[in-house]
Motif scaffolding. Structure first.
Motif, mmCIF file in Angstrom:
data_model
loop_
_atom_site.group_PDB
_atom_site.id
_atom_site.type_symbol
_atom_site.label_atom_id
_atom_site.label_comp_id
_atom_site.label_asym_id
_atom_site.label_seq_id
_atom_site.Cartn_x
_atom_site.Cartn_y
_atom_site.Cartn_z
ATOM 1 N N ARG A 92 6.566 3.306 16.643
ATOM 2 C CA ARG A 92 5.736 4.200 15.842
ATOM 3 C C ARG A 92 5.753 3.777 14.376
ATOM 4 O O ARG A 92 6.679 3.100 13.938
ATOM 5 C CB ARG A 92 6.238 5.641 15.966
ATOM 6 C CG ARG A 92 6.072 6.212 17.369
ATOM 7 C CD ARG A 92 6.714 7.584 17.453
ATOM 8 N NE ARG A 92 6.410 8.245 18.729
ATOM 9 C CZ ARG A 92 7.138 8.077 19.839
ATOM 10 N NH1 ARG A 92 8.192 7.274 19.849
ATOM 11 N NH2 ARG A 92 6.798 8.718 20.940
ATOM 12 N N PHE A 93 4.717 4.202 13.653
ATOM 13 C CA PHE A 93 4.686 3.979 12.218
ATOM 14 C C PHE A 93 5.673 4.948 11.581
ATOM 15 O O PHE A 93 5.651 6.143 11.867
ATOM 16 C CB PHE A 93 3.285 4.227 11.658
ATOM 17 C CG PHE A 93 2.274 3.196 12.114
ATOM 18 C CD1 PHE A 93 1.980 2.100 11.331
ATOM 19 C CD2 PHE A 93 1.631 3.340 13.349
ATOM 20 C CE1 PHE A 93 1.056 1.143 11.750
ATOM 21 C CE2 PHE A 93 0.706 2.392 13.771
ATOM 22 C CZ PHE A 93 0.423 1.285 12.971
ATOM 23 N N ARG A 94 6.535 4.406 10.727
ATOM 24 C CA ARG A 94 7.511 5.260 10.062
ATOM 25 C C ARG A 94 7.023 5.563 8.652
ATOM 26 O O ARG A 94 6.684 4.650 7.891
ATOM 27 C CB ARG A 94 8.863 4.547 10.010
ATOM 28 C CG ARG A 94 9.943 5.383 9.358
ATOM 29 C CD ARG A 94 11.242 4.612 9.227
ATOM 30 N NE ARG A 94 12.089 5.302 8.267
ATOM 31 C CZ ARG A 94 13.344 5.646 8.497
ATOM 32 N NH1 ARG A 94 13.925 5.305 9.628
ATOM 33 N NH2 ARG A 94 14.035 6.293 7.585
ATOM 34 N N VAL A 95 6.939 6.856 8.335
ATOM 35 C CA VAL A 95 6.456 7.248 7.009
ATOM 36 C C VAL A 95 7.515 8.086 6.305
ATOM 37 O O VAL A 95 8.375 8.692 6.952
ATOM 38 C CB VAL A 95 5.129 8.063 7.098
ATOM 39 C CG1 VAL A 95 4.041 7.236 7.769
ATOM 40 C CG2 VAL A 95 5.350 9.375 7.831
ATOM 41 N N PRO A 96 7.466 8.120 4.965
ATOM 42 C CA PRO A 96 8.456 8.911 4.221
ATOM 43 C C PRO A 96 8.334 10.389 4.556
ATOM 44 O O PRO A 96 7.349 10.826 5.155
ATOM 45 C CB PRO A 96 8.092 8.674 2.756
ATOM 46 C CG PRO A 96 7.158 7.514 2.740
ATOM 47 C CD PRO A 96 6.508 7.454 4.077
ATOM 48 N N ARG A 97 9.316 11.136 4.126
ATOM 49 C CA ARG A 97 9.331 12.580 4.311
ATOM 50 C C ARG A 97 7.992 13.187 3.886
ATOM 51 O O ARG A 97 7.455 12.854 2.833
ATOM 52 C CB ARG A 97 10.452 13.162 3.453
ATOM 53 C CG ARG A 97 10.824 14.566 3.748
ATOM 54 C CD ARG A 97 12.271 14.777 3.342
ATOM 55 N NE ARG A 97 12.427 14.683 1.878
ATOM 56 C CZ ARG A 97 12.412 15.737 1.055
ATOM 57 N NH1 ARG A 97 12.238 16.943 1.546
ATOM 58 N NH2 ARG A 97 12.571 15.594 -0.229
ATOM 59 N N ILE A 98 7.439 14.079 4.741
ATOM 60 C CA ILE A 98 6.154 14.702 4.428
ATOM 61 C C ILE A 98 6.402 15.981 3.653
ATOM 62 O O ILE A 98 7.171 16.847 4.079
ATOM 63 C CB ILE A 98 5.376 15.004 5.721
ATOM 64 C CG1 ILE A 98 5.093 13.702 6.482
ATOM 65 C CG2 ILE A 98 4.083 15.745 5.404
ATOM 66 C CD1 ILE A 98 4.605 13.911 7.896
ATOM 67 N N MET B 136 6.046 12.840 14.737
ATOM 68 C CA MET B 136 7.364 13.343 15.141
ATOM 69 C C MET B 136 8.206 13.388 13.879
ATOM 70 O O MET B 136 8.272 12.399 13.144
ATOM 71 C CB MET B 136 8.043 12.358 16.103
ATOM 72 C CG MET B 136 7.555 12.421 17.535
ATOM 73 S SD MET B 136 8.162 10.969 18.438
ATOM 74 C CE MET B 136 9.938 11.131 18.253
ATOM 75 N N HIS B 137 8.822 14.542 13.630
ATOM 76 C CA HIS B 137 9.607 14.672 12.401
ATOM 77 C C HIS B 137 11.076 14.450 12.725
ATOM 78 O O HIS B 137 11.632 15.120 13.594
ATOM 79 C CB HIS B 137 9.356 16.032 11.770
ATOM 80 C CG HIS B 137 7.896 16.309 11.580
ATOM 81 N ND1 HIS B 137 7.091 15.494 10.806
ATOM 82 C CD2 HIS B 137 7.072 17.251 12.115
ATOM 83 C CE1 HIS B 137 5.840 15.947 10.854
ATOM 84 N NE2 HIS B 137 5.811 17.016 11.642
ATOM 85 N N MET B 138 11.706 13.493 12.022
ATOM 86 C CA MET B 138 13.044 13.046 12.376
ATOM 87 C C MET B 138 14.080 13.546 11.363
ATOM 88 O O MET B 138 13.789 13.682 10.174
ATOM 89 C CB MET B 138 13.096 11.506 12.416
ATOM 90 C CG MET B 138 11.968 10.866 13.196
ATOM 91 S SD MET B 138 11.928 11.375 14.928
ATOM 92 C CE MET B 138 13.340 10.458 15.551
ATOM 93 N N ILE B 145 9.319 19.865 10.583
ATOM 94 C CA ILE B 145 8.983 19.087 9.394
ATOM 95 C C ILE B 145 9.915 19.472 8.247
ATOM 96 O O ILE B 145 10.305 18.641 7.440
ATOM 97 C CB ILE B 145 7.497 19.313 9.020
ATOM 98 C CG1 ILE B 145 7.060 18.324 7.947
ATOM 99 C CG2 ILE B 145 7.222 20.744 8.611
ATOM 100 C CD1 ILE B 145 5.556 18.293 7.756
ATOM 101 N N ALA B 148 13.192 17.449 7.439
ATOM 102 C CA ALA B 148 13.171 16.128 8.063
ATOM 103 C C ALA B 148 13.384 15.048 7.009
ATOM 104 O O ALA B 148 13.064 15.224 5.834
ATOM 105 C CB ALA B 148 11.836 15.915 8.777
ATOM 106 N N HIS B 150 12.303 11.754 7.625
ATOM 107 C CA HIS B 150 11.120 10.896 7.706
ATOM 108 C C HIS B 150 10.352 11.278 8.958
ATOM 109 O O HIS B 150 10.840 12.063 9.768
ATOM 110 C CB HIS B 150 11.512 9.413 7.732
ATOM 111 C CG HIS B 150 12.317 9.017 8.928
ATOM 112 N ND1 HIS B 150 13.667 9.311 9.063
ATOM 113 C CD2 HIS B 150 11.973 8.360 10.061
ATOM 114 C CE1 HIS B 150 14.112 8.835 10.215
ATOM 115 N NE2 HIS B 150 13.107 8.251 10.853
ATOM 116 N N SER B 151 9.165 10.705 9.108
ATOM 117 C CA SER B 151 8.362 11.030 10.288
ATOM 118 C C SER B 151 7.859 9.749 10.946
ATOM 119 O O SER B 151 7.738 8.710 10.295
ATOM 120 C CB SER B 151 7.166 11.915 9.904
ATOM 121 O OG SER B 151 7.640 13.152 9.385
ATOM 122 N N LEU B 152 7.612 9.849 12.250
ATOM 123 C CA LEU B 152 7.110 8.707 13.021
ATOM 124 C C LEU B 152 5.733 9.071 13.584
ATOM 125 O O LEU B 152 5.548 10.162 14.106
ATOM 126 C CB LEU B 152 8.065 8.378 14.174
ATOM 127 C CG LEU B 152 9.500 8.060 13.772
ATOM 128 C CD1 LEU B 152 10.348 7.765 15.009
ATOM 129 C CD2 LEU B 152 9.548 6.870 12.811
#
Ligand SMILES: [Zn+2]
Lengths: 103, 492
Positions: A92-98, B136-138, B145, B148, B150-152
């Motif tokens: 999956r694409f990993r993105v910074p904290r939303i 997906m919130h990790m 969220i 979290a 980071h998210s995937l």
């Protein structure tokens, strides 16, 4: 003939910059307010024309119905796509904290 | 039904409009040739177009247009001569482009309606747009969220064609809302444009809810409820939200216009964001897509290939099979069930029996088999033959049920099952008469009590004699004939 719209203000530019997630300095806001106002005033010249007989333009190209058959073509390999992503994890694409909620 | 009486005795009603997002069952995505498929490995159905890479160009899927027009036809929409796409700008990683391609002020369908239980509910519009990816919130608690690290993101769903169907605020109760979605769902399925699985997200519902005192005609401030994954959560969330708003208003408070999330586990809605924080999406025309002008040929093709819609079929089944609306709904609630009953009728089964045995016994058969069992491959001839055995008096109705269940389970033809199981009902009046004579001889005291007794005693003794006769016949006596013979002997 319609009257020309109200002149663009600093707060308009600040609002649009916020929506576009652009951090502008005070000097930049001043500069862009002037520049954008000139552009908008130029565009506003059109409203001085009688356009009652001219149909609205939805697109500059004289084309409609550019369509594609519903046939699957192979997608690009995942590894290749993820290699060009800034970061990836578990396929999956990993993105910074939303920050904030989904729209 | 739609009146809500509050604790203080005031009568209120819900005013609601629904937004339904329906994933279209095309083979490919709306603007690229990636497969539109649920449940694949993450990011295996993605390409430069659906990832919005620079220089890539979207091209509209002709099937998505056709499906939108089918929806237009099914719900009596006006289809404007032209529709165009816009960019809806927002910053959230489920859209890799930072905008969603959608339709704004020129949608493909306008001003439709759907009739639900005799009430015509308006549908404002239906427009085409692309679905978003899944995040997906990790690192936070429970995948949330909040908290979290980071998210995937999986973009398989990004670019899947969606039709957003927006109703007028014509809905007045949670039951009506559920009935509207149910009718919408079965119609979308019947016209072949979507698999409409709420649990897989191919049909998603957001509800705008406000309340007003009975007799008022204006609209109150509304809240939008999201995260409704079933008709039950739609009903529960609307009822709960209405109660929350009524309580605030009766306490002299004001409703804040906001988006609220339904929490299925805790059974309440919670604020997600208020109107003040609502997004300004800066819509502007999508320069990479040209206008769509549905041709007369395409519209004629759509009209010519429309199937019978569920509402019309329900009415027809009720008339032709002499069944209730509820039975007709049951027949139509499972794929192929109504077809099975209708095929049995064509093959000679009595219509009402064919319908009722199908709703009860074919459904029971599918339930026994469990999830994924379908009517496909089941032979309606088995029902025709079973009903013939019953009407010929060879088996009782109850035995018929047993035979039909065994036949559906693949045990053989009904007549063969009757022979194999020794189920044949004794309908020979000579043989039955002999048994009745024996029972009367062995139970002369009961017979005498019947002769001396009042109605109550007679009923009891008669039942006893019938039971004894049936016992002697191991339950295989033809009950009508047996009853008749017993009445004759008692009348002697
Ligand atoms: Zn793609």
């Amino acid at each position: 003939m319609t009257s020309s719209p109200a002149r663009l203000t600093r707060s308009d530019v600040e609002h649009v910059a916020k929506l576009a997630r652009l951090a502008l300095s005070d000097a930049e806001i001043t500069e862009f307010t002037e520049q954008l106002a000139v552009i908008l005033e130029h565009a506003a010249l059109v409203s001085a024309l009688d356009t009652s007989d001219i149909p609205p333009t939805s697109h500059p190209l004289p084309l409609v119905n550019v369509l594609r058959a519903d046939v699957v073509k192979p997608s690009v390999g995942r590894d290749e796509l993820l290699t060009s992503a800034p970061d990836a994890e578990s396929g999956r694409f990993r993105v910074p904290r939303i920050l904030g909620e989904a729209p | 039904m739609s009146v809500i009486t509050s604790a203080s005795g005031t009568e209120w009603e819900i005013v609601s409009g629904l937004e339904v997002h329906c994933e279209l069952a095309t083979a490919t995505k709306i603007f690229c040739s990636c497969a539109n498929q649920f449940g694949e490995e993450p990011n295996t159905n993605v390409c430069p177009v659906c990832l919005g890479l620079p220089g890539s160009l979207p091209v509209l899927n002709e099937k998505a247009v056709e499906y939108a027009l089918r929806v237009g036809e099914a719900f009596h929409f006006t289809v404007p001569a032209q529709s165009v796409f816009h960019r809806k700008n927002y910053f959230y990683p489920d859209m890799p482009k930072n905008f969603q391609t959608t339709q704004y002020d020129e949608p493909i369908c306008e001003h439709g309606w759907l009739e639900v239980d005799g009430v015509r509910l308006g549908i404002t519009r239906a427009h085409l747009e692309e679905d978003t990816g899944k995040s997906m919130h990790m690192g936070g608690a429970g995948g949330r969220i909040h908290g979290a690290s980071h998210s995937l993101i999986d973009y398989n769903r990004a670019g899947v064609p969606l039709l957003e169907i927006v109703s007028e605020p014509d809905i007045r109760s949670s039951e009506q809302a559920a009935a509207y979605v149910d009718e919408l769902r079965s119609t979308l399925k019947a016209i072949g444009v979507s698999d409409v699985k709420m649990e897989e997200g191919s049909l998603r519902v957001d509800a705008n809810v406000s309340v007003r005192r009975i007799g008022d005609t204006g609209f109150g401030t509304r809240c939008e409820i999201k995260n409704l994954n079933s008709l039950k959560s739609l009903r529960d969330a609307m009822d709960h939200e209405a109660a929350r708003q009524i309580e605030i208003l009766e306490d002299g408070g004001e409703i804040r216009q906001e988006t609220r999330l339904w929490n299925e586990n805790e059974g309440h809605t919670a604020s997600m964001r208020s109107k003040e924080e609502a997004y300004d999406y800066r819509y502007f025309p999508e320069p990479d897509l040209v206008p769509v002008q549905p041709t007369d040929e395409l519209r004629a093709h759509v009209r010519a290939t429309m199937p019978e819609l569920p509402a019309a079929r329900r009415t027809r089944l009720m008339a032709e099979l002499s069944i209730s609306e509820q039975d007709a709904r049951t027949l139509l609630s499972t794929d192929g069930l109504a077809d099975f009953a209708e095929a049995a009728v064509v093959l000679g089964a009595p219509p009402r029996d064919a319908a009722l045995w199908t709703t009860q016994d074919v459904s029971a058969h599918l339930n026994v088999l469990g999830g994924g069992a379908t009517v496909e491959g089941l032979d309606p001839g088995l029902l025709v033959e079973t009903l013939q055995l019953v009407s010929d008096g060879l088996v009782s109705r109850n035995q018929g049920k047993e035979v039909f269940a065994a036949a559906l389970a693949g045990e053989g033809r009904p007549a063969q099952i009757v022979a194999d199981r020794g189920l044949a009902q004794v309908s020979d009046s000579g043989a039955l008469g002999a048994v009745v004579d024996e029972v009367f001889a062995a139970n002369s005291a009961a017979v005498q009590e019947w002769r001396d007794g009042d109605d109550k005693v007679r009923k009891k003794k008669r039942g006893f004699l019938m039971g004894e006769a049936m016992k002697a016949l191991k339950g295989q006596g033809n009950p009508q004939l047996l009853n008749q013979l017993i009445d004759e002997r008692l009348a002697d």
